[in-house]
Write a protein that holds these residues in place. Structure first.
Motif, PDB file in Angstrom:
ATOM      1  N   GLY A  14       0.848  -1.078  -0.019  1.00 46.56           N
ATOM      2  CA  GLY A  14      -0.034  -0.002  -0.151  1.00 46.56           C
ATOM      3  C   GLY A  14       1.040   1.328   0.036  1.00 46.56           C
ATOM      4  N   ILE A  15       0.592   2.183   1.041  1.00 44.98           N
ATOM      5  CA  ILE A  15       1.406   3.526   1.099  1.00 44.98           C
ATOM      6  C   ILE A  15       2.788   3.263   1.597  1.00 44.98           C
ATOM      7  N   GLY A  16       3.083   1.983   2.061  1.00 42.18           N
ATOM      8  CA  GLY A  16       4.179   1.757   2.738  1.00 42.18           C
ATOM      9  C   GLY A  16       5.436   2.226   1.915  1.00 42.18           C
ATOM     10  N   ALA A  76       4.528  -0.252   6.159  1.00 46.24           N
ATOM     11  CA  ALA A  76       3.102  -0.810   6.482  1.00 46.24           C
ATOM     12  C   ALA A  76       3.018  -2.083   5.674  1.00 46.24           C
ATOM     13  N   MET A  77       2.261  -3.311   6.270  1.00 41.78           N
ATOM     14  CA  MET A  77       1.868  -4.360   5.713  1.00 41.78           C
ATOM     15  C   MET A  77       0.511  -4.856   5.741  1.00 41.78           C
ATOM     16  N   GLY A  78       0.012  -5.643   4.549  1.00 46.51           N
ATOM     17  CA  GLY A  78      -1.072  -6.165   4.713  1.00 46.51           C
ATOM     18  C   GLY A  78      -2.055  -5.455   3.655  1.00 46.51           C
ATOM     19  N   HIS A 281       0.119   3.486  11.521  1.00 46.18           N
ATOM     20  CA  HIS A 281      -1.146   3.436  10.511  1.00 46.18           C
ATOM     21  C   HIS A 281      -0.765   2.260   9.582  1.00 46.18           C
ATOM     22  N   GLY A 282      -1.753   1.651   9.067  1.00 47.52           N
ATOM     23  CA  GLY A 282      -1.657   0.574   7.997  1.00 47.52           C
ATOM     24  C   GLY A 282      -1.562   1.092   6.780  1.00 47.52           C
ATOM     25  N   THR A 283      -1.800   0.025   5.802  1.00 45.92           N
ATOM     26  CA  THR A 283      -1.411   0.221   4.148  1.00 45.92           C
ATOM     27  C   THR A 283      -2.164   1.344   3.489  1.00 45.92           C
ATOM     28  N   GLY A 291       0.001   9.935  -3.899  1.00 46.59           N
ATOM     29  CA  GLY A 291       0.799  10.911  -3.400  1.00 46.59           C
ATOM     30  C   GLY A 291       0.096  11.723  -2.263  1.00 46.59           C
ATOM     31  N   LEU A 292      -0.838  11.043  -1.474  1.00 46.94           N
ATOM     32  CA  LEU A 292      -1.555  11.709  -0.565  1.00 46.94           C
ATOM     33  C   LEU A 292      -1.006  11.281   0.863  1.00 46.94           C
ATOM     34  N   ALA A 293      -0.287  10.305   1.042  1.00 47.51           N
ATOM     35  CA  ALA A 293       0.028   9.582   2.292  1.00 47.51           C
ATOM     36  C   ALA A 293       0.718  10.637   2.955  1.00 47.51           C
ATOM     37  N   ASN A 294       0.194  10.838   4.261  1.00 47.26           N
ATOM     38  CA  ASN A 294       1.256  11.871   5.382  1.00 47.26           C
ATOM     39  C   ASN A 294       2.519  10.843   5.942  1.00 47.26           C
ATOM     40  N   ARG A 341      -3.815  15.989   3.506  1.00 45.92           N
ATOM     41  CA  ARG A 341      -5.396  15.877   3.664  1.00 45.92           C
ATOM     42  C   ARG A 341      -6.204  15.367   4.959  1.00 45.92           C
ATOM     43  N   ASP A 342      -5.082  14.263   5.404  1.00 40.48           N
ATOM     44  CA  ASP A 342      -5.712  13.877   6.838  1.00 40.48           C
ATOM     45  C   ASP A 342      -5.717  14.902   7.797  1.00 40.48           C
ATOM     46  N   MET A 343      -4.489  15.851   7.577  1.00 40.22           N
ATOM     47  CA  MET A 343      -4.903  17.002   8.666  1.00 40.22           C
ATOM     48  C   MET A 343      -5.761  18.238   7.990  1.00 40.22           C
TER      49      MET A 343
HETATM   50  P1  ATP Z   1      -4.367  -2.018   9.599  1.00 44.60           P
HETATM   51  O1  ATP Z   1      -5.432  -2.806  10.121  1.00 44.60           O
HETATM   52  O2  ATP Z   1      -3.436  -2.642   8.673  1.00 44.60           O
HETATM   53  O3  ATP Z   1      -3.578  -1.191  10.796  1.00 44.60           O
HETATM   54  P2  ATP Z   1      -6.297   0.051   9.439  1.00 44.60           P
HETATM   55  O4  ATP Z   1      -7.508  -0.542   9.210  1.00 44.60           O
HETATM   56  O5  ATP Z   1      -6.269   0.548  10.873  1.00 44.60           O
HETATM   57  O6  ATP Z   1      -4.854  -0.665   8.971  1.00 44.60           O
HETATM   58  P3  ATP Z   1      -5.267   2.003   7.971  1.00 44.60           P
HETATM   59  O7  ATP Z   1      -4.398   1.564   6.623  1.00 44.60           O
HETATM   60  O8  ATP Z   1      -4.045   2.846   8.812  1.00 44.60           O
HETATM   61  O9  ATP Z   1      -6.080   1.263   8.336  1.00 44.60           O
HETATM   62  O10 ATP Z   1      -6.086   3.375   7.295  1.00 44.60           O
HETATM   63  C1  ATP Z   1      -6.982   3.799   8.012  1.00 44.60           C
HETATM   64  C2  ATP Z   1      -7.576   5.141   7.567  1.00 44.60           C
HETATM   65  O11 ATP Z   1      -6.563   6.189   7.807  1.00 44.60           O
HETATM   66  C3  ATP Z   1      -7.714   5.243   6.007  1.00 44.60           C
HETATM   67  O12 ATP Z   1      -8.698   6.008   5.778  1.00 44.60           O
HETATM   68  C4  ATP Z   1      -6.459   5.851   5.447  1.00 44.60           C
HETATM   69  O13 ATP Z   1      -6.393   6.449   4.222  1.00 44.60           O
HETATM   70  C5  ATP Z   1      -5.971   6.826   6.571  1.00 44.60           C
HETATM   71  N1  ATP Z   1      -4.449   6.693   6.590  1.00 44.60           N
HETATM   72  C6  ATP Z   1      -3.708   5.640   7.376  1.00 44.60           C
HETATM   73  N2  ATP Z   1      -2.582   6.225   7.023  1.00 44.60           N
HETATM   74  C7  ATP Z   1      -2.568   7.519   6.651  1.00 44.60           C
HETATM   75  C8  ATP Z   1      -1.429   8.252   6.248  1.00 44.60           C
HETATM   76  N3  ATP Z   1      -0.036   8.051   6.469  1.00 44.60           N
HETATM   77  N4  ATP Z   1      -1.932   9.474   5.445  1.00 44.60           N
HETATM   78  C9  ATP Z   1      -3.088   9.711   5.380  1.00 44.60           C
HETATM   79  N5  ATP Z   1      -4.286   9.001   5.745  1.00 44.60           N
HETATM   80  C10 ATP Z   1      -3.771   7.644   6.255  1.00 44.60           C
END
Ligand code: ATP
Length: 365
Positions: A14-16, A76-78, A281-283, A291-294, A341-343
Protein backbone atom coordinates in the motif's frame (compact mmCIF):
# COMPACT_ATOMS: atom_id res chain seq x y z
CA UNK A 1 35.93 6.67 12.50
CA UNK A 2 32.24 6.60 11.62
CA UNK A 3 30.38 3.51 12.72
CA UNK A 4 28.13 1.96 10.05
CA UNK A 5 24.70 0.73 11.14
CA UNK A 6 22.81 -1.78 9.01
CA UNK A 7 19.12 -1.00 8.84
CA UNK A 8 16.72 -3.72 7.66
CA UNK A 9 13.99 -2.05 5.61
CA UNK A 10 10.56 -3.54 4.98
CA UNK A 11 8.81 -1.30 2.45
CA UNK A 12 5.69 -3.46 2.65
CA UNK A 13 2.41 -2.80 0.90
CA UNK A 14 0.00 0.00 0.00
CA UNK A 15 1.34 3.41 1.02
CA UNK A 16 4.35 1.72 2.69
CA UNK A 17 6.79 2.39 -0.18
CA UNK A 18 5.38 5.92 -0.62
CA UNK A 19 6.22 6.99 2.93
CA UNK A 20 9.43 5.03 3.43
CA UNK A 21 11.34 6.10 0.30
CA UNK A 22 11.40 9.83 1.17
CA UNK A 23 12.09 8.99 4.83
CA UNK A 24 15.21 7.04 3.83
CA UNK A 25 16.36 10.02 1.80
CA UNK A 26 16.02 12.27 4.89
CA UNK A 27 18.01 9.74 6.92
CA UNK A 28 20.67 9.63 4.20
CA UNK A 29 21.03 13.40 4.34
CA UNK A 30 21.47 13.37 8.10
CA UNK A 31 24.01 10.52 7.96
CA UNK A 32 25.97 12.22 5.17
CA UNK A 33 26.42 15.23 7.42
CA UNK A 34 27.74 13.10 10.28
CA UNK A 35 31.27 12.04 11.12
CA UNK A 36 30.08 9.69 13.87
CA UNK A 37 27.87 7.29 11.96
CA UNK A 38 26.68 6.09 8.58
CA UNK A 39 23.65 4.02 7.61
CA UNK A 40 23.38 1.08 5.22
CA UNK A 41 19.82 0.13 4.22
CA UNK A 42 19.01 -3.48 3.35
CA UNK A 43 15.75 -3.89 1.46
CA UNK A 44 13.90 -7.03 2.59
CA UNK A 45 10.88 -8.64 0.93
CA UNK A 46 7.74 -9.44 2.98
CA UNK A 47 4.05 -8.58 3.11
CA UNK A 48 0.80 -9.17 1.31
CA UNK A 49 2.12 -8.35 -2.17
CA UNK A 50 5.02 -10.73 -1.65
CA UNK A 51 2.63 -13.43 -0.42
CA UNK A 52 0.41 -12.96 -3.48
CA UNK A 53 3.31 -13.55 -5.85
CA UNK A 54 5.36 -16.14 -3.95
CA UNK A 55 3.02 -17.79 -1.40
CA UNK A 56 5.32 -16.59 1.40
CA UNK A 57 4.46 -13.61 3.62
CA UNK A 58 7.69 -13.41 5.60
CA UNK A 59 10.59 -15.37 4.04
CA UNK A 60 13.09 -17.02 6.41
CA UNK A 61 15.91 -15.10 4.68
CA UNK A 62 14.20 -11.79 5.52
CA UNK A 63 13.83 -12.83 9.17
CA UNK A 64 17.51 -13.82 9.33
CA UNK A 65 18.70 -10.55 7.75
CA UNK A 66 16.45 -8.48 10.03
CA UNK A 67 17.78 -10.35 13.08
CA UNK A 68 21.38 -9.53 12.11
CA UNK A 69 20.65 -5.86 11.36
CA UNK A 70 21.24 -3.10 13.93
CA UNK A 71 17.62 -1.94 13.65
CA UNK A 72 14.50 -2.59 11.59
CA UNK A 73 12.45 0.05 9.79
CA UNK A 74 9.03 -1.05 8.58
CA UNK A 75 6.46 0.98 6.65
CA UNK A 76 3.14 -0.91 6.57
CA UNK A 77 1.99 -4.37 5.59
CA UNK A 78 -1.20 -6.17 4.62
CA UNK A 79 -3.93 -5.68 2.04
CA UNK A 80 -7.63 -6.39 2.58
CA UNK A 81 -7.76 -8.27 -0.73
CA UNK A 82 -4.92 -10.65 0.08
CA UNK A 83 -5.59 -13.18 2.82
CA UNK A 84 -4.48 -16.56 4.09
CA UNK A 85 -6.75 -19.51 3.21
CA UNK A 86 -8.44 -19.23 6.68
CA UNK A 87 -9.50 -15.63 5.86
CA UNK A 88 -7.09 -13.85 8.23
CA UNK A 89 -4.93 -10.95 7.03
CA UNK A 90 -1.22 -11.08 6.27
CA UNK A 91 0.50 -9.45 9.27
CA UNK A 92 4.28 -10.06 9.21
CA UNK A 93 4.67 -6.98 11.44
CA UNK A 94 3.03 -8.96 14.26
CA UNK A 95 5.01 -12.12 13.38
CA UNK A 96 8.25 -10.12 13.69
CA UNK A 97 7.27 -8.97 17.20
CA UNK A 98 6.85 -12.61 18.25
CA UNK A 99 9.92 -13.83 16.34
CA UNK A 100 12.28 -11.29 17.97
CA UNK A 101 10.55 -11.02 21.35
CA UNK A 102 9.78 -7.30 20.89
CA UNK A 103 7.85 -7.08 24.15
CA UNK A 104 7.94 -3.30 24.67
CA UNK A 105 5.68 -1.44 22.24
CA UNK A 106 6.42 2.25 22.66
CA UNK A 107 3.69 4.62 21.45
CA UNK A 108 4.45 8.27 22.21
CA UNK A 109 1.37 10.47 22.41
CA UNK A 110 2.44 14.02 21.82
CA UNK A 111 0.29 16.93 20.69
CA UNK A 112 2.53 19.66 19.37
CA UNK A 113 1.26 23.18 18.69
CA UNK A 114 -0.54 23.16 15.34
CA UNK A 115 -1.37 19.47 15.46
CA UNK A 116 -4.97 18.79 14.36
CA UNK A 117 -6.20 17.32 17.66
CA UNK A 118 -9.92 16.86 18.31
CA UNK A 119 -9.27 18.03 21.90
CA UNK A 120 -9.86 21.59 23.04
CA UNK A 121 -6.65 22.50 24.79
CA UNK A 122 -7.71 25.99 25.81
CA UNK A 123 -5.44 25.98 28.81
CA UNK A 124 -2.44 25.39 26.55
CA UNK A 125 -1.49 22.28 28.51
CA UNK A 126 1.26 20.34 26.72
CA UNK A 127 0.23 16.74 26.01
CA UNK A 128 3.27 14.48 25.91
CA UNK A 129 3.11 11.00 27.38
CA UNK A 130 4.33 7.53 26.44
CA UNK A 131 2.20 4.44 26.23
CA UNK A 132 4.11 1.16 26.65
CA UNK A 133 2.17 -1.77 25.28
CA UNK A 134 3.32 -5.32 26.00
CA UNK A 135 3.46 -6.79 22.50
CA UNK A 136 4.15 -10.54 22.63
CA UNK A 137 1.58 -12.10 24.97
CA UNK A 138 -1.59 -10.93 26.78
CA UNK A 139 -4.70 -11.54 24.71
CA UNK A 140 -2.60 -11.95 21.56
CA UNK A 141 -1.12 -15.16 22.99
CA UNK A 142 -3.37 -17.47 20.99
CA UNK A 143 -3.24 -15.27 17.88
CA UNK A 144 -4.15 -17.47 14.91
CA UNK A 145 -4.71 -20.45 17.24
CA UNK A 146 -7.97 -19.54 18.96
CA UNK A 147 -10.46 -22.41 19.32
CA UNK A 148 -13.65 -21.88 17.35
CA UNK A 149 -16.49 -24.41 17.66
CA UNK A 150 -20.05 -24.26 16.40
CA UNK A 151 -21.39 -22.57 19.55
CA UNK A 152 -18.33 -21.29 21.33
CA UNK A 153 -15.01 -19.58 20.66
CA UNK A 154 -12.04 -19.16 23.01
CA UNK A 155 -8.84 -17.15 23.11
CA UNK A 156 -6.37 -17.29 25.99
CA UNK A 157 -4.82 -14.31 27.78
CA UNK A 158 -1.33 -15.09 29.04
CA UNK A 159 0.75 -12.95 31.39
CA UNK A 160 4.22 -14.23 32.31
CA UNK A 161 6.45 -13.07 35.14
CA UNK A 162 9.50 -13.10 32.86
CA UNK A 163 8.07 -10.75 30.22
CA UNK A 164 6.22 -8.56 32.73
CA UNK A 165 9.40 -7.91 34.73
CA UNK A 166 11.25 -6.83 31.56
CA UNK A 167 8.29 -4.74 30.43
CA UNK A 168 8.05 -2.86 33.74
CA UNK A 169 11.81 -2.26 33.90
CA UNK A 170 11.56 -0.80 30.38
CA UNK A 171 8.75 1.51 31.53
CA UNK A 172 10.64 2.71 34.62
CA UNK A 173 13.87 3.27 32.64
CA UNK A 174 11.84 5.21 30.08
CA UNK A 175 10.36 7.42 32.82
CA UNK A 176 13.91 8.21 33.99
CA UNK A 177 15.05 9.00 30.44
CA UNK A 178 12.04 11.24 29.81
CA UNK A 179 12.70 13.11 33.05
CA UNK A 180 16.34 13.65 32.03
CA UNK A 181 15.11 15.03 28.69
CA UNK A 182 12.68 17.37 30.45
CA UNK A 183 9.66 15.50 29.05
CA UNK A 184 8.12 14.00 32.17
CA UNK A 185 8.17 14.09 35.93
CA UNK A 186 9.38 10.49 36.36
CA UNK A 187 6.10 8.67 36.91
CA UNK A 188 4.75 5.29 35.72
CA UNK A 189 1.10 4.19 35.77
CA UNK A 190 0.20 0.49 35.51
CA UNK A 191 -2.97 0.18 33.43
CA UNK A 192 -4.91 -3.01 34.11
CA UNK A 193 -8.20 -4.52 35.20
CA UNK A 194 -6.99 -5.95 38.50
CA UNK A 195 -10.37 -5.46 40.15
CA UNK A 196 -11.98 -8.11 37.94
CA UNK A 197 -9.33 -10.48 36.57
CA UNK A 198 -6.83 -12.47 38.63
CA UNK A 199 -4.32 -12.38 35.75
CA UNK A 200 -4.28 -8.58 36.03
CA UNK A 201 -3.87 -8.71 39.81
CA UNK A 202 -0.80 -10.87 39.08
CA UNK A 203 0.38 -8.28 36.51
CA UNK A 204 -0.07 -5.46 39.04
CA UNK A 205 1.73 -7.42 41.77
CA UNK A 206 4.81 -7.78 39.55
CA UNK A 207 4.61 -4.07 38.70
CA UNK A 208 4.73 -3.20 42.41
CA UNK A 209 7.76 -5.46 42.91
CA UNK A 210 9.68 -3.81 40.05
CA UNK A 211 8.63 -0.33 41.23
CA UNK A 212 10.68 -0.94 44.40
CA UNK A 213 13.84 -1.11 42.23
CA UNK A 214 13.17 2.50 41.13
CA UNK A 215 12.67 4.58 44.29
CA UNK A 216 13.38 7.78 42.32
CA UNK A 217 10.39 7.17 40.00
CA UNK A 218 6.87 7.53 41.40
CA UNK A 219 4.12 5.11 40.38
CA UNK A 220 0.42 4.38 40.62
CA UNK A 221 -2.26 2.13 39.07
CA UNK A 222 -5.42 2.75 37.06
CA UNK A 223 -8.12 0.63 35.43
CA UNK A 224 -8.15 0.61 31.65
CA UNK A 225 -11.70 1.97 31.41
CA UNK A 226 -10.82 4.93 33.63
CA UNK A 227 -7.66 5.62 31.63
CA UNK A 228 -9.72 5.73 28.41
CA UNK A 229 -11.88 8.43 29.96
CA UNK A 230 -8.91 10.39 31.32
CA UNK A 231 -7.03 10.18 28.00
CA UNK A 232 -9.82 12.35 26.62
CA UNK A 233 -10.50 14.48 29.73
CA UNK A 234 -6.96 15.21 30.97
CA UNK A 235 -4.27 13.61 28.76
CA UNK A 236 -1.73 16.17 30.00
CA UNK A 237 -1.64 14.45 33.40
CA UNK A 238 0.19 11.28 32.24
CA UNK A 239 3.88 10.49 31.94
CA UNK A 240 4.45 6.76 31.21
CA UNK A 241 1.53 4.30 30.97
CA UNK A 242 2.31 0.58 30.83
CA UNK A 243 -0.23 -2.08 29.92
CA UNK A 244 -1.16 -5.46 28.44
CA UNK A 245 -1.16 -6.14 24.70
CA UNK A 246 -4.86 -5.83 23.78
CA UNK A 247 -5.50 -2.90 26.12
CA UNK A 248 -2.42 -1.24 24.61
CA UNK A 249 -3.60 -1.96 21.08
CA UNK A 250 -6.85 -0.11 21.73
CA UNK A 251 -5.37 2.73 23.79
CA UNK A 252 -2.69 3.40 21.18
CA UNK A 253 -5.33 4.03 18.51
CA UNK A 254 -7.10 6.33 20.96
CA UNK A 255 -3.75 8.09 21.44
CA UNK A 256 -3.31 8.37 17.66
CA UNK A 257 -6.79 9.91 17.46
CA UNK A 258 -5.82 12.54 20.04
CA UNK A 259 -2.71 13.31 18.01
CA UNK A 260 -4.73 14.06 14.89
CA UNK A 261 -4.83 10.64 13.29
CA UNK A 262 -2.80 7.62 12.28
CA UNK A 263 -0.72 9.62 9.80
CA UNK A 264 0.92 11.45 12.72
CA UNK A 265 1.52 8.59 15.17
CA UNK A 266 4.93 6.86 15.31
CA UNK A 267 5.86 3.69 17.19
CA UNK A 268 8.68 1.39 18.23
CA UNK A 269 8.66 -2.29 19.18
CA UNK A 270 11.66 -3.00 21.35
CA UNK A 271 13.17 -6.26 22.63
CA UNK A 272 16.43 -7.22 24.31
CA UNK A 273 18.41 -7.69 21.07
CA UNK A 274 16.29 -6.19 18.28
CA UNK A 275 14.04 -3.20 17.72
CA UNK A 276 11.56 -2.33 15.00
CA UNK A 277 10.27 1.15 14.16
CA UNK A 278 7.06 1.74 12.20
CA UNK A 279 4.19 4.19 11.88
CA UNK A 280 0.97 3.22 13.69
CA UNK A 281 -0.99 3.36 10.46
CA UNK A 282 -1.73 0.51 8.08
CA UNK A 283 -1.39 0.37 4.31
CA UNK A 284 -4.29 2.81 3.62
CA UNK A 285 -5.47 1.08 0.40
CA UNK A 286 -8.03 3.87 -0.16
CA UNK A 287 -5.35 6.47 -0.90
CA UNK A 288 -2.55 4.33 -2.35
CA UNK A 289 -0.68 5.55 -5.43
CA UNK A 290 -2.05 9.11 -5.25
CA UNK A 291 0.76 10.83 -3.39
CA UNK A 292 -1.60 11.75 -0.54
CA UNK A 293 -0.12 9.76 2.35
CA UNK A 294 1.06 11.76 5.34
CA UNK A 295 4.71 10.77 5.91
CA UNK A 296 4.98 12.31 9.41
CA UNK A 297 4.36 9.06 11.33
CA UNK A 298 7.03 7.29 9.29
CA UNK A 299 9.53 10.13 9.65
CA UNK A 300 8.98 10.34 13.43
CA UNK A 301 9.40 6.53 13.68
CA UNK A 302 12.75 6.86 11.87
CA UNK A 303 13.68 9.56 14.41
CA UNK A 304 12.85 7.16 17.24
CA UNK A 305 15.17 4.63 15.59
CA UNK A 306 18.07 7.11 15.60
CA UNK A 307 17.38 7.92 19.24
CA UNK A 308 17.32 4.21 20.19
CA UNK A 309 20.56 3.50 18.27
CA UNK A 310 22.23 6.54 19.82
CA UNK A 311 21.19 5.57 23.36
CA UNK A 312 22.15 1.91 22.90
CA UNK A 313 25.56 2.62 21.36
CA UNK A 314 26.37 5.81 23.24
CA UNK A 315 26.60 7.96 20.09
CA UNK A 316 25.31 11.42 20.90
CA UNK A 317 25.23 12.53 17.24
CA UNK A 318 22.53 9.95 16.53
CA UNK A 319 20.43 11.34 19.36
CA UNK A 320 21.04 14.89 18.15
CA UNK A 321 19.86 13.91 14.66
CA UNK A 322 16.79 12.28 16.20
CA UNK A 323 16.08 15.60 17.95
CA UNK A 324 16.62 17.38 14.62
CA UNK A 325 13.88 15.27 12.99
CA UNK A 326 11.59 15.89 15.93
CA UNK A 327 12.28 19.62 15.87
CA UNK A 328 11.72 19.83 12.11
CA UNK A 329 8.34 18.08 12.31
CA UNK A 330 7.40 20.30 15.26
CA UNK A 331 8.19 23.46 13.36
CA UNK A 332 6.31 22.35 10.21
CA UNK A 333 3.26 21.59 12.36
CA UNK A 334 3.61 24.84 14.28
CA UNK A 335 3.87 26.97 11.14
CA UNK A 336 0.82 25.18 9.70
CA UNK A 337 1.58 26.11 6.09
CA UNK A 338 1.80 22.52 4.85
CA UNK A 339 -0.99 20.13 5.79
CA UNK A 340 -1.81 16.82 4.17
CA UNK A 341 -5.42 15.83 3.52
CA UNK A 342 -5.78 13.80 6.72
CA UNK A 343 -4.80 17.02 8.56
CA UNK A 344 -7.49 18.98 6.78
CA UNK A 345 -5.15 20.43 4.14
CA UNK A 346 -4.52 19.90 0.45
CA UNK A 347 -0.83 19.03 0.36
CA UNK A 348 0.68 15.71 -0.64
CA UNK A 349 3.47 13.45 0.62
CA UNK A 350 6.14 15.24 -1.38
CA UNK A 351 5.12 18.70 -0.12
CA UNK A 352 5.30 17.51 3.48
CA UNK A 353 8.71 15.89 2.99
CA UNK A 354 10.05 19.05 1.34
CA UNK A 355 8.78 21.12 4.27
CA UNK A 356 10.39 18.74 6.80
CA UNK A 357 13.66 18.72 4.84
CA UNK A 358 13.75 22.53 4.73
CA UNK A 359 12.99 22.77 8.45
CA UNK A 360 15.66 20.14 9.17
CA UNK A 361 18.24 22.15 7.28
CA UNK A 362 17.18 25.24 9.20
CA UNK A 363 17.48 23.40 12.52
CA UNK A 364 20.97 22.18 11.50
CA UNK A 365 22.19 25.58 10.34
P1 ATP B 1 -4.37 -1.91 9.75
O1 ATP B 1 -5.51 -2.80 10.11
O2 ATP B 1 -3.44 -2.46 8.71
O3 ATP B 1 -3.66 -1.30 10.92
P2 ATP B 1 -6.26 0.14 9.48
O4 ATP B 1 -7.48 -0.61 9.22
O5 ATP B 1 -6.02 0.70 10.84
O6 ATP B 1 -5.00 -0.70 9.01
P3 ATP B 1 -5.18 2.15 7.78
O7 ATP B 1 -4.62 1.47 6.61
O8 ATP B 1 -4.21 2.66 8.77
O9 ATP B 1 -6.28 1.25 8.44
O10 ATP B 1 -6.11 3.34 7.31
C1 ATP B 1 -7.19 3.86 8.11
C2 ATP B 1 -7.60 5.22 7.53
O11 ATP B 1 -6.58 6.17 7.82
C3 ATP B 1 -7.76 5.20 6.03
O12 ATP B 1 -8.83 6.02 5.63
C4 ATP B 1 -6.45 5.77 5.52
O13 ATP B 1 -6.55 6.42 4.29
C5 ATP B 1 -6.05 6.72 6.63
N1 ATP B 1 -4.60 6.78 6.75
C6 ATP B 1 -3.79 5.84 7.30
N2 ATP B 1 -2.52 6.20 7.22
C7 ATP B 1 -2.50 7.41 6.60
C8 ATP B 1 -1.45 8.31 6.24
N3 ATP B 1 -0.16 8.05 6.49
N4 ATP B 1 -1.80 9.44 5.62
C9 ATP B 1 -3.08 9.74 5.37
N5 ATP B 1 -4.12 8.93 5.70
C10 ATP B 1 -3.82 7.77 6.30
Amino acid sequence: MARTFEIAVFQGDGIGPEVIAPTLSLLDELAEGSRAYSLRFIDLPAGAGHYATTGEALPAASIAAARDADAILLAAMGLPTVRYPDGTEITPQIDLRMEFGLYAGLRPVQIRPGQPTPLRLDGGQPVDFALVRESTEGLFFTLGKGEVGADEARETLRITRRTSEKLFRFAFELARKRREEGKGRGHVTCVDKANVFRAFAFFRGIFDEIAREYPDVTHDHAYVDAISLWMVERPWSFDVLVTENMFGDILSDLGAGLMGGLGLAPSADIGDANALFQPCHGTAPDIVGRGLANPIAMVLSAGMMLDWLGTRHGISELREDAARIDGAVGSVLGEGNVRTRDMGGTHGTEDMITAIRTAMQRVSA
